[in-house]
Scaffold this motif. Structure first.
Motif, PDB file in Angstrom:
ATOM      1  N   ARG A  96       0.968  -1.026   0.056  1.00 26.13           N
ATOM      2  CA  ARG A  96       0.057   0.150  -0.029  1.00 26.13           C
ATOM      3  C   ARG A  96       1.012   1.295   0.093  1.00 26.13           C
ATOM      4  NH1 ARG A  96      -3.113  -3.617   3.443  1.00 26.13           N
ATOM      5  NH2 ARG A  96      -1.806  -2.968   5.129  1.00 26.13           N
ATOM      6  N   VAL A  97       0.819   2.016  -0.964  1.00 21.44           N
ATOM      7  CA  VAL A  97       1.316   3.353  -1.119  1.00 21.44           C
ATOM      8  C   VAL A  97       0.685   4.478  -1.228  1.00 21.44           C
ATOM      9  CG1 VAL A  97       3.269   4.248  -2.701  1.00 21.44           C
ATOM     10  CG2 VAL A  97       3.040   1.862  -2.553  1.00 21.44           C
ATOM     11  N   GLY A  98       1.034   5.534  -0.496  1.00 19.29           N
ATOM     12  CA  GLY A  98       0.327   6.846  -0.374  1.00 19.29           C
ATOM     13  C   GLY A  98       0.456   7.899  -1.407  1.00 19.29           C
ATOM     14  N   GLY A  99       1.779   7.534  -2.068  1.00 21.01           N
ATOM     15  CA  GLY A  99       2.177   8.481  -3.082  1.00 21.01           C
ATOM     16  C   GLY A  99       2.271   7.448  -4.609  1.00 21.01           C
ATOM     17  N   SER A 100       3.527   7.578  -5.318  1.00 25.40           N
ATOM     18  CA  SER A 100       3.654   6.994  -6.551  1.00 25.40           C
ATOM     19  C   SER A 100       4.813   5.998  -6.272  1.00 25.40           C
ATOM     20  CB  SER A 100       4.040   7.910  -7.609  1.00 25.40           C
ATOM     21  OG  SER A 100       2.861   8.625  -7.861  1.00 25.40           O
ATOM     22  N   ILE A 101       4.810   5.076  -7.491  1.00 26.91           N
ATOM     23  CA  ILE A 101       5.976   4.034  -7.530  1.00 26.91           C
ATOM     24  C   ILE A 101       6.781   4.211  -8.628  1.00 26.91           C
ATOM     25  CG2 ILE A 101       6.313   1.498  -7.736  1.00 26.91           C
ATOM     26  CD1 ILE A 101       3.903   0.902  -5.890  1.00 26.91           C
ATOM     27  N   ARG A 102       7.956   4.196  -8.749  1.00 23.95           N
ATOM     28  CA  ARG A 102       8.579   3.953  -9.867  1.00 23.95           C
ATOM     29  C   ARG A 102       9.805   3.033  -9.705  1.00 23.95           C
ATOM     30  NH1 ARG A 102      13.360   4.089 -12.093  1.00 23.95           N
ATOM     31  NH2 ARG A 102      14.505   4.515  -9.908  1.00 23.95           N
ATOM     32  N   GLY A 110       2.697 -10.286  -4.022  1.00 22.85           N
ATOM     33  CA  GLY A 110       1.856 -11.413  -3.811  1.00 22.85           C
ATOM     34  C   GLY A 110       0.378 -11.257  -3.711  1.00 22.85           C
ATOM     35  N   GLY A 111       0.130 -10.287  -2.963  1.00 27.58           N
ATOM     36  CA  GLY A 111      -1.424  -9.712  -2.490  1.00 27.58           C
ATOM     37  C   GLY A 111      -1.636  -8.861  -3.168  1.00 27.58           C
ATOM     38  N   ASP A 112      -2.498  -7.996  -2.403  1.00 25.56           N
ATOM     39  CA  ASP A 112      -3.295  -6.650  -3.195  1.00 25.56           C
ATOM     40  C   ASP A 112      -2.102  -5.589  -3.294  1.00 25.56           C
ATOM     41  OD1 ASP A 112      -5.794  -8.156  -3.295  1.00 25.56           O
ATOM     42  OD2 ASP A 112      -6.303  -7.117  -1.211  1.00 25.56           O
ATOM     43  N   LEU A 113      -2.193  -4.836  -4.546  1.00 25.24           N
ATOM     44  CA  LEU A 113      -1.408  -3.471  -4.505  1.00 25.24           C
ATOM     45  C   LEU A 113      -2.363  -2.337  -4.734  1.00 25.24           C
ATOM     46  CD1 LEU A 113       1.152  -1.983  -5.253  1.00 25.24           C
ATOM     47  CD2 LEU A 113       0.534  -2.713  -7.799  1.00 25.24           C
ATOM     48  N   ARG A 114      -2.321  -1.336  -3.684  1.00 22.23           N
ATOM     49  CA  ARG A 114      -3.008   0.128  -3.573  1.00 22.23           C
ATOM     50  C   ARG A 114      -1.853   1.035  -3.934  1.00 22.23           C
ATOM     51  NH1 ARG A 114      -6.163  -3.423  -3.743  1.00 22.23           N
ATOM     52  NH2 ARG A 114      -8.039  -3.675  -2.184  1.00 22.23           N
ATOM     53  N   VAL A 115      -2.063   1.855  -4.567  1.00 21.07           N
ATOM     54  CA  VAL A 115      -1.269   2.962  -5.207  1.00 21.07           C
ATOM     55  C   VAL A 115      -2.160   4.453  -5.127  1.00 21.07           C
ATOM     56  CG1 VAL A 115       0.480   3.929  -6.575  1.00 21.07           C
ATOM     57  CG2 VAL A 115       0.502   1.403  -6.248  1.00 21.07           C
ATOM     58  N   ALA A 116      -1.774   5.318  -4.296  1.00 20.47           N
ATOM     59  CA  ALA A 116      -2.655   6.684  -4.684  1.00 20.47           C
ATOM     60  C   ALA A 116      -2.022   7.469  -5.480  1.00 20.47           C
ATOM     61  CB  ALA A 116      -2.758   7.344  -2.998  1.00 20.47           C
ATOM     62  N   GLY A 117      -1.225   7.184  -5.966  1.00 17.48           N
ATOM     63  CA  GLY A 117      -0.297   8.030  -7.179  1.00 17.48           C
ATOM     64  C   GLY A 117      -0.284   7.461  -8.170  1.00 17.48           C
ATOM     65  N   HIS A 118       0.818   7.566  -9.018  1.00 20.40           N
ATOM     66  CA  HIS A 118       1.310   6.840 -10.376  1.00 20.40           C
ATOM     67  C   HIS A 118       2.106   5.428 -10.232  1.00 20.40           C
ATOM     68  CE1 HIS A 118       1.254   7.188 -14.941  1.00 20.40           C
ATOM     69  NE2 HIS A 118       2.601   6.705 -14.947  1.00 20.40           N
TER      70      HIS A 118
END
Length: 292
Positions: A96-102, A110-118
């Motif tokens: 779970r990420v409150g910003g973005s992922i690069r 392995g489970g769920d992915l939550r991304v508030a940004g890009h």
């Protein structure tokens, strides 16, 4: 969890990797400590192999942000800000990420992915559960999602898309490879795939659907503009478009493949701006708007 020499040997590791293990942890070592040491020694692939063999844990890591060359963690990660990883990001359970992922290469959750940004990855994106990204997704490789996918804006993939549940984007949904969806496939704007597009249930686009090979839906297909394929167009029920519906040269358009012929008028409607020249089955009803 501690991993002993015999425990690791039983998983048939590669000779080079096992020698590394004996050199650093001849008497065994803690699972997470091993993963961290492998990543520090530029052996992220070996760390990912270790997770594949010994599975996820219930550990939870909570941080403000992540900036690393690689990260392999067997539990759940919660990040308040952004993630910036040069190589591989591997998470055993949820992320779970409150910003973005690069990510410079691949991301595997392995489970769920939550991304508030890009979300941007230069390689593959693999998610075992549901995937929710509030902004857009750019992937340089395949995207595989075992559950439902929801992207708030555009999804662009330079590989194939494979969804185990429903999939939807608020903008365009575009792939250079195949698009395969077990349930419903939806996009607020265009849906485009350079190879085949298949959905177990329905396909719906706010604008145009473009397909480099065959276009197939177990239920109906609907587009706010055109439906174009270089191969055949096949639907279990209706095919509806505001613009033209066109199959590839020598291929046909088939509606109502999952309903009896006497039900075509209500369950296998075909609507477009002009009558398709290669319509093989279905009930042609003209250009008026209708709903699946």
């Amino acid at each position: 969890m501690d991993l002993t020499r015999d425990f690791v040997r039983a998983k048939s590791p590669c000779a080079n990797g096992f020698r590394w293990f004996l050199r650093h942890y001849a008497d065994g070592g803690n699972y997470q400590e091993l993963l961290d040491k492998l990543v520090a020694d530029n052996r992220a692939a070996d760390a990912c192999w270790l997770i594949e063999q010994f599975g996820p844990t219930d550990a939870v890591l909570v941080v403000d942000s992540i900036d690393a060359s690689a990260l392999v963690y067997p539990g759940t990660i919660e990040v308040r800000g952004n993630i910036d990883v040069d190589d591989v990001l591997r998470v055993g359970r949820s992320l779970r990420v409150g910003g973005s992922i690069r990510v410079g290469r691949a991301i595997d959750v392995g489970g769920d992915l939550r991304v508030a940004g890009h979300l941007r990855a230069d390689g593959r994106v693999g998610v075992g559960g549901d995937m929710r990204v509030s902004w857009g997704v750019d992937a340089g490789g395949d995207i595989a999602c075992g559950g439902d996918l929801r992207v708030g804006r555009d999804l662009h993939c330079r590989g194939a898309l494979d969804f185990g549940g429903n999939a939807g984007s608020g903008g365009d949904l575009v792939a250079r490879g195949t698009i395969s969806c077990a349930k419903n496939l939806r996009a607020g704007c265009d849906i485009a795939g350079d190879e085949y597009i298949r959905a177990g249930h329905g396909i719906e686009a706010g604008a145009t659907i473009r397909c480099g090979l065959h276009l197939e839906a177990g239920w109906g297909i609907r587009a706010g503009a055109r439906i174009l394929a270089d191969g055949a167009i096949r639907a279990g029920e209706s095919i509806l478009a505001e613009g033209e519906i066109r199959a590839g040269s020598g291929y046909g358009i088939f509606a109502g493949l999952s309903v009896p012929k006497d039900a075509w008028e209500s369950c296998a409607k075909v609507q477009a701006s002009i009558a398709p020249t290669s319509l093989m089955s279905g009930w042609w009803e003209g250009a008026a708007r209708a709903n699946l």
